[in-house]
Scaffold this active site. Structure first.
Site, PDB file in Angstrom:
ATOM      1  N   LYS A 171       0.838  -1.207   0.000  1.00  0.00           N
ATOM      2  CA  LYS A 171       0.000   0.000   0.000  1.00  0.00           C
ATOM      3  C   LYS A 171       0.871   1.256   0.000  1.00  0.00           C
ATOM      4  O   LYS A 171       0.671   2.164  -0.819  1.00  0.00           O
ATOM      5  CB  LYS A 171      -0.938   0.005   1.227  1.00  0.00           C
ATOM      6  CG  LYS A 171      -1.824  -1.217   1.331  1.00  0.00           C
ATOM      7  CD  LYS A 171      -2.722  -1.191   2.559  1.00  0.00           C
ATOM      8  CE  LYS A 171      -1.994  -1.241   3.888  1.00  0.00           C
ATOM      9  NZ  LYS A 171      -1.402  -2.570   4.213  1.00  0.00           N
TER      10      LYS A 171
ATOM     11  N   ARG B  12      -9.187   0.251   8.554  1.00  0.00           N
ATOM     12  CA  ARG B  12      -8.689  -1.077   8.904  1.00  0.00           C
ATOM     13  C   ARG B  12      -9.681  -1.845   9.770  1.00  0.00           C
ATOM     14  O   ARG B  12      -9.410  -2.972  10.146  1.00  0.00           O
ATOM     15  CB  ARG B  12      -7.382  -0.934   9.677  1.00  0.00           C
ATOM     16  CG  ARG B  12      -6.134  -1.247   8.823  1.00  0.00           C
ATOM     17  CD  ARG B  12      -4.925  -0.937   9.678  1.00  0.00           C
ATOM     18  NE  ARG B  12      -3.735  -1.628   9.299  1.00  0.00           N
ATOM     19  CZ  ARG B  12      -2.751  -1.077   8.606  1.00  0.00           C
ATOM     20  NH1 ARG B  12      -2.848   0.149   8.137  1.00  0.00           N
ATOM     21  NH2 ARG B  12      -1.655  -1.762   8.359  1.00  0.00           N
TER      22      ARG B  12
ATOM     23  N   ARG C 209      12.176  -6.003   4.902  1.00  0.00           N
ATOM     24  CA  ARG C 209      12.121  -4.573   5.229  1.00  0.00           C
ATOM     25  C   ARG C 209      12.672  -4.339   6.636  1.00  0.00           C
ATOM     26  O   ARG C 209      13.409  -3.382   6.866  1.00  0.00           O
ATOM     27  CB  ARG C 209      10.687  -4.040   5.136  1.00  0.00           C
ATOM     28  CG  ARG C 209      10.615  -2.549   5.440  1.00  0.00           C
ATOM     29  CD  ARG C 209       9.242  -1.956   5.220  1.00  0.00           C
ATOM     30  NE  ARG C 209       8.282  -2.467   6.175  1.00  0.00           N
ATOM     31  CZ  ARG C 209       6.985  -2.188   6.147  1.00  0.00           C
ATOM     32  NH1 ARG C 209       6.494  -1.413   5.206  1.00  0.00           N
ATOM     33  NH2 ARG C 209       6.170  -2.672   7.055  1.00  0.00           N
TER      34      ARG C 209
ATOM     35  N   ARG D 288      12.277  -0.797  11.695  1.00  0.00           N
ATOM     36  CA  ARG D 288      10.922  -0.661  12.245  1.00  0.00           C
ATOM     37  C   ARG D 288      10.686  -1.722  13.308  1.00  0.00           C
ATOM     38  O   ARG D 288      10.912  -2.907  13.081  1.00  0.00           O
ATOM     39  CB  ARG D 288       9.888  -0.797  11.124  1.00  0.00           C
ATOM     40  CG  ARG D 288       9.365   0.555  10.687  1.00  0.00           C
ATOM     41  CD  ARG D 288       8.422   0.438   9.524  1.00  0.00           C
ATOM     42  NE  ARG D 288       7.165  -0.222   9.856  1.00  0.00           N
ATOM     43  CZ  ARG D 288       6.088  -0.163   9.089  1.00  0.00           C
ATOM     44  NH1 ARG D 288       6.130   0.531   7.954  1.00  0.00           N
ATOM     45  NH2 ARG D 288       4.987  -0.777   9.426  1.00  0.00           N
TER      46      ARG D 288
ATOM     47  N   ARG E  76       0.458  -9.181  13.408  1.00  0.00           N
ATOM     48  CA  ARG E  76      -0.192  -8.205  12.513  1.00  0.00           C
ATOM     49  C   ARG E  76      -1.069  -8.909  11.486  1.00  0.00           C
ATOM     50  O   ARG E  76      -2.156  -8.434  11.157  1.00  0.00           O
ATOM     51  CB  ARG E  76       0.876  -7.355  11.799  1.00  0.00           C
ATOM     52  CG  ARG E  76       1.547  -6.357  12.737  1.00  0.00           C
ATOM     53  CD  ARG E  76       2.816  -5.811  12.152  1.00  0.00           C
ATOM     54  NE  ARG E  76       2.594  -5.001  10.987  1.00  0.00           N
ATOM     55  CZ  ARG E  76       3.575  -4.606  10.174  1.00  0.00           C
ATOM     56  NH1 ARG E  76       4.822  -4.968  10.410  1.00  0.00           N
ATOM     57  NH2 ARG E  76       3.305  -3.848   9.143  1.00  0.00           N
TER      58      ARG E  76
HETATM   59  P1  B4P Z   1       4.691  -1.548   2.063  1.00  0.00           P
HETATM   60  O1  B4P Z   1       4.259  -0.876   0.816  1.00  0.00           O
HETATM   61  O2  B4P Z   1       5.438  -0.715   3.059  1.00  0.00           O
HETATM   62  O3  B4P Z   1       3.477  -2.225   2.811  1.00  0.00           O
HETATM   63  P2  B4P Z   1       2.178  -1.670   3.488  1.00  0.00           P
HETATM   64  O4  B4P Z   1       1.051  -2.454   2.849  1.00  0.00           O
HETATM   65  O5  B4P Z   1       2.079  -0.196   3.393  1.00  0.00           O
HETATM   66  O6  B4P Z   1       2.427  -2.109   4.988  1.00  0.00           O
HETATM   67  P3  B4P Z   1       2.077  -1.900   6.505  1.00  0.00           P
HETATM   68  O7  B4P Z   1       0.847  -2.664   6.824  1.00  0.00           O
HETATM   69  O8  B4P Z   1       3.324  -2.287   7.203  1.00  0.00           O
HETATM   70  O9  B4P Z   1       1.754  -0.449   6.861  1.00  0.00           O
HETATM   71  P4  B4P Z   1       1.216   0.573   7.910  1.00  0.00           P
HETATM   72  O10 B4P Z   1       2.315   1.515   8.033  1.00  0.00           O
HETATM   73  O11 B4P Z   1      -0.086   1.032   7.344  1.00  0.00           O
HETATM   74  O12 B4P Z   1       5.540  -2.812   1.626  1.00  0.00           O
HETATM   75  C1  B4P Z   1       6.196  -3.670   2.536  1.00  0.00           C
HETATM   76  C2  B4P Z   1       7.527  -4.121   1.962  1.00  0.00           C
HETATM   77  O13 B4P Z   1       7.319  -4.847   0.753  1.00  0.00           O
HETATM   78  C3  B4P Z   1       8.469  -2.968   1.610  1.00  0.00           C
HETATM   79  O14 B4P Z   1       9.766  -3.309   2.008  1.00  0.00           O
HETATM   80  C4  B4P Z   1       8.387  -2.870   0.083  1.00  0.00           C
HETATM   81  O15 B4P Z   1       9.584  -2.417  -0.500  1.00  0.00           O
HETATM   82  C5  B4P Z   1       8.104  -4.311  -0.317  1.00  0.00           C
HETATM   83  N1  B4P Z   1       7.294  -4.409  -1.529  1.00  0.00           N
HETATM   84  C6  B4P Z   1       6.200  -3.648  -1.842  1.00  0.00           C
HETATM   85  N2  B4P Z   1       5.687  -4.017  -3.036  1.00  0.00           N
HETATM   86  C7  B4P Z   1       6.489  -5.054  -3.488  1.00  0.00           C
HETATM   87  C8  B4P Z   1       6.480  -5.874  -4.677  1.00  0.00           C
HETATM   88  N3  B4P Z   1       5.563  -5.716  -5.648  1.00  0.00           N
HETATM   89  N4  B4P Z   1       7.431  -6.833  -4.798  1.00  0.00           N
HETATM   90  C9  B4P Z   1       8.362  -7.011  -3.827  1.00  0.00           C
HETATM   91  N5  B4P Z   1       8.433  -6.255  -2.696  1.00  0.00           N
HETATM   92  C10 B4P Z   1       7.502  -5.297  -2.530  1.00  0.00           C
HETATM   93  O16 B4P Z   1       0.873  -0.088   9.356  1.00  0.00           O
HETATM   94  C11 B4P Z   1       1.753  -0.215  10.437  1.00  0.00           C
HETATM   95  C12 B4P Z   1       1.037  -0.305  11.799  1.00  0.00           C
HETATM   96  O17 B4P Z   1       0.397   0.969  12.125  1.00  0.00           O
HETATM   97  C13 B4P Z   1      -0.123  -1.309  11.934  1.00  0.00           C
HETATM   98  O18 B4P Z   1       0.327  -2.621  12.247  1.00  0.00           O
HETATM   99  C14 B4P Z   1      -0.969  -0.678  13.093  1.00  0.00           C
HETATM  100  O19 B4P Z   1      -0.446  -0.977  14.368  1.00  0.00           O
HETATM  101  C15 B4P Z   1      -0.834   0.801  12.863  1.00  0.00           C
HETATM  102  N6  B4P Z   1      -1.950   1.348  12.038  1.00  0.00           N
HETATM  103  C16 B4P Z   1      -1.822   1.915  10.795  1.00  0.00           C
HETATM  104  N7  B4P Z   1      -3.028   2.304  10.319  1.00  0.00           N
HETATM  105  C17 B4P Z   1      -3.939   1.964  11.276  1.00  0.00           C
HETATM  106  C18 B4P Z   1      -5.368   2.078  11.354  1.00  0.00           C
HETATM  107  N8  B4P Z   1      -6.086   2.619  10.347  1.00  0.00           N
HETATM  108  N9  B4P Z   1      -5.996   1.629  12.469  1.00  0.00           N
HETATM  109  C19 B4P Z   1      -5.306   1.102  13.477  1.00  0.00           C
HETATM  110  N10 B4P Z   1      -3.958   0.946  13.476  1.00  0.00           N
HETATM  111  C20 B4P Z   1      -3.280   1.370  12.379  1.00  0.00           C
END
Ligand code: B4P
Length: 192
Positions: free
Chosen positions: A14, A89, A128, A134, A145
């Protein structure tokens, strides 16, 4: 106004895809993960509270997150549209977002749901964690998670499916290939 929800499990890409979407379509990025990490690094009372949940791989309470979103929308009244990354979420967050947007007369246009296998999610988040530092990217917290995702977040996709707003995207493969699939969908609504 074009309002996009980018939906998917932790590590589905995302945050990664949001960077390219914002650049191409000039939308305002609303990432609850980034907003929360910012509060944590500034050691605000909200951040100190949120950190307790994030470090355990749990979702932060709905009222905290919904309050942050409401502020962000109020700060950007002139926007072309928003991309909601990592929000909503929970079903309660989805309902709150609908209420906020209805009040502003700009509903969600479409929800793009990134589909990625669990093995691939774990692999991405572990690698990552090796570079990002992180605190929520280690094997134990990642498992928690993903469990939280199935229990609380996955039902959000049904919420939007019933509203006929959900489109699934294959989130595996090169980042640029996934972006092309996303762009094809967005282009059915707006021209960049
Ligand atoms: P990202 O792109 O970083 O993944 P994400 O889906 O954004 O992840 P995440 O769930 O961790 O995010 P958030 O910060 O929202 O990709 C992950 C990795 O994969 C990276 O290293 C990237 O380079 C790699 N990658 C991406 N695409 C790829 C591909 N096509 N091929 C290969 N590699 C690839 O959440 C973090 C925490 O914040 C949650 O656990 C929660 O505690 C809190 N939180 C956030 N929003 C919340 C909400 N609305 N309500 C309650 N808690 C919340």
């Amino acid at each position: 106004m074009f309002n996009l929800v980018l939906f998917g499990p932790p590590g589905s890409g995302k945050g990664t895809q949001s960077i390219s979407i914002i650049e191409k379509y000039k939308l305002i990025h609303v990432s609850t993960g980034d907003l929360l990490r910012n509060e944590v690094s500034n050691e605000t009372p909200l951040g100190l509270e949120a950190k307790k949940y994030m470090d355990l791989g749990m979702l932060v309470p709905d009222e905290v997150v919904i309050g942050m979103i409401s502020t962000k929308l109020d700060e950007n009244t002139e926007a072309n549209g928003f991309i909601f990354d990592g929000f909503p979420r929970t079903v309660a967050q989805a309902e709150a977002l609908d209420n906020l947007l209805e009040f502003k007369n700009n509903p969600i246009t479409v929800v793009l749901s990134l589909k990625v296998s669990e093995n691939e999610l774990k692999k991405r988040l572990i690698s990552r964690g090796e570079v990002s530092g992180r605190s929520d990217d280690n094997e134990e917290v990642i498992a928690k998670r993903i469990k939280e995702y199935h229990a609380k977040t996955a039902p959000v996709s049904d919420y939007y499916k019933h509203k006929d707003k959900l489109v699934e995207i294959n989130g595996e493969g090169e980042v640029s290939d996934v972006f092309n699939l996303i762009s094809n969908q967005i282009d059915t609504f707006i021209i960049a």
